[in-house]
Structures are given as C-alpha cells and as structure tokens.
Design a protein around this motif. Structure first.
Motif, PDB file in Angstrom:
ATOM      1  N   CYS A 116      39.042  45.530  43.040  1.00 56.84           N
ATOM      2  CA  CYS A 116      40.191  45.590  43.938  1.00 56.84           C
ATOM      3  C   CYS A 116      40.977  46.874  43.642  1.00 56.84           C
ATOM      4  CB  CYS A 116      41.058  44.350  43.782  1.00 56.84           C
ATOM      5  SG  CYS A 116      41.556  44.033  42.101  1.00 56.84           S
ATOM      6  N   PRO A 118      44.169  47.702  42.855  1.00 56.18           N
ATOM      7  CA  PRO A 118      44.969  47.891  41.629  1.00 56.18           C
ATOM      8  C   PRO A 118      44.116  48.183  40.394  1.00 56.18           C
ATOM      9  CG  PRO A 118      45.774  46.012  42.837  1.00 56.18           C
ATOM     10  CD  PRO A 118      44.497  46.417  43.500  1.00 56.18           C
ATOM     11  N   CYS A 158      41.012  35.440  39.935  1.00 53.99           N
ATOM     12  CA  CYS A 158      40.674  36.633  40.713  1.00 53.99           C
ATOM     13  C   CYS A 158      40.244  37.735  39.740  1.00 53.99           C
ATOM     14  CB  CYS A 158      41.863  37.062  41.561  1.00 53.99           C
ATOM     15  SG  CYS A 158      43.188  37.750  40.586  1.00 53.99           S
ATOM     16  N   ARG A 159      40.199  38.969  40.222  1.00 56.11           N
ATOM     17  CA  ARG A 159      39.667  40.040  39.372  1.00 56.11           C
ATOM     18  C   ARG A 159      40.591  40.393  38.210  1.00 56.11           C
ATOM     19  NH1 ARG A 159      38.292  41.974  44.511  1.00 56.11           N
ATOM     20  NH2 ARG A 159      36.074  41.920  44.920  1.00 56.11           N
ATOM     21  N   PHE A 160      41.781  39.832  38.221  1.00 53.36           N
ATOM     22  CA  PHE A 160      42.687  40.091  37.105  1.00 53.36           C
ATOM     23  C   PHE A 160      42.023  39.714  35.780  1.00 53.36           C
ATOM     24  CE2 PHE A 160      46.863  39.025  34.913  1.00 53.36           C
ATOM     25  CZ  PHE A 160      47.085  40.351  34.587  1.00 53.36           C
ATOM     26  N   TYR A 163      40.146  42.718  34.193  1.00 53.11           N
ATOM     27  CA  TYR A 163      40.801  44.001  33.914  1.00 53.11           C
ATOM     28  C   TYR A 163      40.436  44.551  32.541  1.00 53.11           C
ATOM     29  CZ  TYR A 163      43.892  44.541  37.958  1.00 53.11           C
ATOM     30  OH  TYR A 163      44.391  44.757  39.198  1.00 53.11           O
ATOM     31  N   GLU A 321      50.678  41.287  46.974  1.00 53.42           N
ATOM     32  CA  GLU A 321      50.038  41.127  45.659  1.00 53.42           C
ATOM     33  C   GLU A 321      50.961  41.696  44.578  1.00 53.42           C
ATOM     34  OE1 GLU A 321      47.600  42.419  42.233  1.00 53.42           O
ATOM     35  OE2 GLU A 321      48.681  43.698  43.620  1.00 53.42           O
ATOM     36  N   GLY A 447      45.827  35.583  42.076  1.00 50.20           N
ATOM     37  CA  GLY A 447      46.831  36.442  42.708  1.00 50.20           C
ATOM     38  C   GLY A 447      48.166  35.722  42.816  1.00 50.20           C
ATOM     39  N   PRO A 473      46.392  44.664  48.500  1.00 50.11           N
ATOM     40  CA  PRO A 473      45.416  45.676  48.109  1.00 50.11           C
ATOM     41  C   PRO A 473      44.062  45.504  48.797  1.00 50.11           C
ATOM     42  CG  PRO A 473      46.397  44.640  46.207  1.00 50.11           C
ATOM     43  CD  PRO A 473      46.770  43.816  47.386  1.00 50.11           C
ATOM     44  N   CYS A 476      41.299  42.679  47.728  1.00 49.30           N
ATOM     45  CA  CYS A 476      41.953  41.584  46.993  1.00 49.30           C
ATOM     46  C   CYS A 476      41.588  40.251  47.627  1.00 49.30           C
ATOM     47  CB  CYS A 476      43.462  41.778  47.006  1.00 49.30           C
ATOM     48  SG  CYS A 476      44.333  40.364  46.335  1.00 49.30           S
TER      49      CYS A 476
HETATM   50  S1  SF4 Z   1      45.440  39.467  42.967  1.00 47.31           S
HETATM   51 FE1  SF4 Z   1      43.992  40.682  44.143  1.00 47.31          FE
HETATM   52  S2  SF4 Z   1      44.503  42.804  43.689  1.00 47.31           S
HETATM   53 FE2  SF4 Z   1      45.465  41.547  42.135  1.00 47.31          FE
HETATM   54  S3  SF4 Z   1      43.980  41.477  40.457  1.00 47.31           S
HETATM   55 FE3  SF4 Z   1      43.574  39.681  41.731  1.00 47.31          FE
HETATM   56  S4  SF4 Z   1      41.997  40.362  43.168  1.00 47.31           S
HETATM   57 FE4  SF4 Z   1      42.881  42.197  42.262  1.00 47.31          FE
END
Ligand code: SF4
Length: 593
Positions: A116, A118, A158-160, A163, A321, A447, A473, A476
């Motif tokens: 995503c 961010p 999510c992709r958080f 990170y 987001e 998110g 984003p 996202c």
């Molecule tokens: S909320 Fe969306 S933009 Fe933020 S980390 Fe998760 S997937 Fe990525």
C-alpha cells in the motif's frame, strides 16, 4: 526459455494440515502433470530465495550514548515533542523528515511490489535518510552500528502487520543489511522493557510518548483552527514554531517521577518499592502539573494572534486511512495546505481517536469471546468454579481497559482546556460504533475499520463540517472496503458532501482538481448559511465587523462564541453570537438613557 519461481509451500509440507492418502495421490498426480506441461512449454523451475527475518544485532544499554534512535510517521509537531521526550529519557534521537516523492520512489525500488502507498512512503523515507547519511560521509557499517529505527508493530490484519518486514527487506536491498528495527507492539501493554535493554519500553517511556502525542494532537488542531482566520498572514506558523521550541524544551527537561528519600528506602526493605513507584508515576501523571504552565504560556501566545472570524469558509473534515490523513506532505498531495489556499478550513484528525479505537476494539473482543475458553477446554457448564473464574478474568480485563479509556480521555481533555478549550474533544467511540455498524461491521478489523464510515456520518450529522474528505491510500485494502460501504452511506444521508481521494505518489493535479470541484459545492453551502444567519439576525457583516473592532476580545482566537444546532461554519456561529451581544448592548444603552 522462461522460468517460474517456486514460492508456494503447501500447508502439508509445513506440517499444518493432515491429508488423506487419496488426497496425497491427487496432489502427486497433479504435480507430475504440472511438470510435464512445464517441460512441454519449456518452462524451467527455479528455487526462489525467501525473505527471512534476520537475526538482529542487539541494542544494549551500553550502546545508548553512541546510538541514535530514528522514528517518524506522524506530523512534525508530534515528532518534535516525541524527540524532546526521548531526549529527556536519556536517548539520542532524530525524527525522519516528512516523506516526499523521492522516498516513495525509493520505497518502490527497494521494497516488495504490491504494497500500500504508506508503506512505500515510510519505508522509502528511512532508506532515503540512511542514504543521505552515507552521502554525508558515514560508511554503511558506521550507519548500521550507530543508528536504529523505532516503529510501532502490529499483527495486521492489513499490511500494517508487514511494515517491520518491509523495513528490513528494503534496508537489506539498499545495502544496509543488519540495520536494526525496534518495535513496540500496539497490544503489548505498558511494559515491554524486556524486549530491548537499550531502549527501555517501560511506563516512563509510554507515558512520555502518550503526553507528547496528546499535546501534538491538540496543538495541531488549534493551529489549523487559527490559521485560516489570521489577520496577519504567516503569524500562526511563526507562533507555532516558537511554541514547539518551548514545548520541546519542556519535554526534554522533564524527568520521570521516581520514589525518593526515606519512603523509598523503607519500601525497598519491604520489597514493595516497584509497585509503589508504579502507582506514584500514575498519580503524578493524573495530578501532576509538569506541562501545565508551559501549555498556558502557549495558549496565551496563540491567543495574541489577531483573527477575523467573520471570514466565510467551508469546514472540511479530514478522514481516511491513519497515515494518509495525518501526514503533511507528498503522501497526501499536501492536501491540508491546498485546502487552506483554496479558502477552506481543514478539520484534522487526532491520533487520540485511533488510540481510543484500539481500546474500544479490545473491549469488544473480550466481550465477544467471553466464555469461549471454557468451551475450548471442554469445561462443563456446571463447573461453576471454572465458569466464575473465567467470568471474573474477563471482567478484570474489561475493567482495566475501561480505566485506560477514562484516564486517556481525562488527560486529553485536560490538555484541551489548558490550551484554551478550542480544540475538539475526542469523539465518543460508542457513538461512532452505533453510527458506523449498520454500514460497516465494527468487528471487521484492519486500517480504520468502521471509523471511516462512522466519522463521515458523525461530522456531517452533527453540523461539524460542510464536507468530508477521505484520504485513502492507493492499494489500501480496508479503505477499499469502506469505499464500498460509503456509497450506501451517501444514499442514506443525501445532504452529505463526501469525496474520497486515492492518494498515491503521483496524480496531484487530478486529486486537487477533484477536491476543488467538491469544495465549490461546500463553499456555496457555507455562503448560503451565512446569508440565512444574517437575514435571521437582521444584521450585516460590516456591522458585525464594526462591532468586533470595538471589542478587541472578539478578535482573539480563543474567544468563545458557541456552536448552534444546524449551523456549521465559524462565521455563521460567530455572527449569531455577535448579533446577540449587539442587541443586548443596545438594550442596555437604551435602559441607561
Ligand atoms: S490501513 Fe491500508 S494503507 Fe494503512 S497499512 Fe493497512 S493496508 Fe496499508
């Protein structure tokens, strides 16, 4: 001849799933057939190297003096205060600059594809920073030895949750293999000190960071409320700079509360010194006056900025987001400054809402899962002792989280009051859940969850904004989901002006022009509103301005004029109040004559 990577490890090979002999046979045949077809097509199989979390060099207490902790991801105001806090706790630290487009490109170059937006910006920003250090003359090894990066960690959904791995991968790909990334877990509680001796994530650390974030939120809100109405262009930013320097110094000088003197030595003998110190720190947080004098000084400085509250401006509530709605740079097309240039007032979102959301979700999960442990362990429902024990444990966890909720809110609102009382109070999470849940299941995590939808309804229906701008984003997943739900929301609430903008590393002109179009509608709404108010009160803007000229307190940003039901804009509310004052002063004069 082309090649295909073999990157899928069946769950069976990982020992996760039991399969029957028949299924095993089917898999074997499938595999044989796949190989045959690949051979026919001339595809050569090759093994791909998978990314594994490297064994990281520790960050020890003895390295503290020679190691700089890097961090980032919020606004420069939050980061400046966190910087002061960390220095006060004895660390060397640096905030990363606001991520720009070059950072985005570096994130794409060195990170995984398909992340995503961010992720690209923040990961690339760290790579850019260490590359800059190298350009300034440090060797790669010196950078790896002398710097570490601190960030929040989570397990998704999510992709958080990815990170941390992304930071490590991009750093490795950029040639900084071995660069240390330290995590504090969102759900890790107030003492994660054992994780790294070099960085003590204890109560002092978390209270310090929390205070810095709360003050950062509220100063941010105050500045965004004053700037659009300042009489002398640039004055708010100048005062903001001075105030941030002052608060940075206050945070830097603040020393953690410790138990001292005779009581300390007495408790030391009893073995209760740890608990007593813990309680003391909490009480000092709740009743101490460490920051209050500085906050009152900041309030007075802001209050000396002359403002004109008769300017008619649409209020634009920012949602979306977490990172996209917080950053103040290329990551959201510099949207806040753009809105201000276009004559709008941006209503920014505090980090505090997110913290309250996390607590709310944790409480909801405990309630939902109450008693499941008994079912899982096959405990009979007549086993009253076990049933009561399980119930009590859940109640205790809920009580702790409720206390955290109350304390956090109290602390936040204490700072709001100290800074003049014009910043917005935290939005009630239970009301947000009630509003958002019919459109977006509040159990769906990732998110901002149901918050994007709920805030749209809340701010529009409570007459707090003319328009909602959601910054979402590119790539996202949760934002894409709530986009789907928003179409049901805008069909239900037909008066709402809602615009979602997908943020990316490019496309500023397109995004700005879409916002401009929606803003046109919001401006008409704000103009109609003031027209209605002037007609109702039988006054003109010139008369109100002449009255304000004679009443200097009404030119101060912290002058209170209230918020009326059905009236959104600052000018409209201000005129209603001014008209009442004008009327009462006139009748007083008549009485005196
Ligand atoms: S909320 Fe969306 S933009 Fe933020 S980390 Fe998760 S997937 Fe990525």
């Amino acid at each position: 001849m082309s090649t295909v990577p073999i990157n899928h490890v069946p769950p069976t090979e990982m020992g996760l799933v039991q399969i029957s002999p028949k299924e095993e046979l089917i898999r074997k045949r499938l595999d044989e057939e796949r190989r045959r077809l690949e051979q026919e097509a001339g595809i050569e199989r090759r093994q791909t190297a998978k990314f594994h979390r490297p064994i990281e060099n520790p960050f020890t207490r003895s390295q503290r003096d020679k190691t700089t902790i890097l961090f980032g991801g919020l606004t420069w105001k939050h980061e400046k205060l966190i910087h002061g806090t960390l220095e006060g706790l004895g660390y060397k630290c640096e905030a990363l600059p606001v991520p720009n487009k070059k950072a985005f490109q570096l994130g794409k170059e060195y990170g995984n594809n398909g992340q995503c937006n961010p992720t690209y910006f923040t990961v690339g920003n760290l790579v850019q920073y260490v590359q800059d250090l190298e350009e300034k003359g440090l060797t790669k090894q010196e950078i790896i030895d002398r710097y570490i990066f601190m960030t929040a960690g989570a397990c998704g959904p999510c992709r958080f949750g990815m990170y941390e791995a992304e930071y490590r991968l991009a750093l490795r790909n950029a040639g900084f293999d071995g660069f240390r990334v330290l995590l504090f877990q969102q759900e890790g509680g107030l003492n994660q000190a054992e994780a790294e001796a070099g960085l003590e994530m204890n109560l002092d650390f978390f209270l310090g960071i929390l205070n810095a974030m709360n003050i950062g939120d509220i100063i941010n809100d105050v500045a965004y409320q004053i700037r659009p109405f300042e009489v002398n262009p640039g004055e708010t930013d100048q005062v903001l700079d001075e105030c941030m320097d002052l608060l940075h110094e206050v945070m830097r000088r603040k020393k953690p509360w410790t138990l001292e003197g005779k009581l300390a030595s007495l408790l030391n003998k009893t073995g209760f010194v740890g608990s007593a110190e813990y309680i003391g720190k909490f009480l000092n947080q709740l009743y101490g006056d460490d920051y209050m004098a500085a906050l009152r000084e900041v309030r007075d400085r802001f209050n000396s900025i002359p403002v004109d509250h008769t300017r008619v401006k649409p209020i634009v509530k920012i949602t979306g987001e977490f990172w996209a709605q917080t950053t103040e740079g290329d990551g959201n097309f510099n949207m806040f400054r753009f809105l201000e240039r276009e004559g709008a007032q941006a209503l920014v979102e505090p980090v505090g809402t997110w913290i309250m959301y996390m607590i709310h979700q944790a409480k909801q999960q405990i309630r939902d899962e109450r008693g499941l442990d008994l079912i899982e362990q096959g405990v009979s429902k007549w086993n009253l002792k076990r049933a009561f024990g399980s119930h009590l444990a859940a109640q205790q966890s809920l009580a702790k989280l409720t206390t955290a909720e109350v304390v956090f809110k109290r602390e936040y609102h204490r700072i709001v009051e100290a800074l003049g009382g014009i910043a917005h109070h935290l939005t009630d999470q239970y009301e947000l859940q009630r509003l958002g849940h019919p459109f977006y299941n509040s159990r769906a995590g990732g998110g901002e969850g149901h918050l994007e939808v709920a805030k749209n309804i809340y701010y529009s229906n409570k007459d707090l904004c003319h328009m909602v701008l959601s910054l979402k984003p590119f790539g996202c997943m949760p934002s894409t989901q709530s986009d789907g739900a928003q179409s049901a929301v805008v069909t239900t609430y037909k008066d709402m002006i809602f615009i979602p903008i997908e943020t990316s590393g490019e496309g500023d002109v397109n995004a700005h022009s879409r916002v401009q179009m929606a803003l046109g509608e919001a401006k008409v709404r704000a103009k109609n509103e003031i027209k209605r108010v002037l007609e109702e009160t039988g006054t003109t803007l010139e008369e109100v301005r002449a009255f304000v000229e004679e009443h200097p307190e009404m030119q101060q940003p912290m002058y209170k004029y209230g918020h009326r039901k059905g009236v959104v804009g600052v000018a409209a509310n201000f005129v209603l109040h001014a008209a009442e004052r004008m009327k009462s002063e006139r009748s007083e004069m008549v009485t005196v004559q």
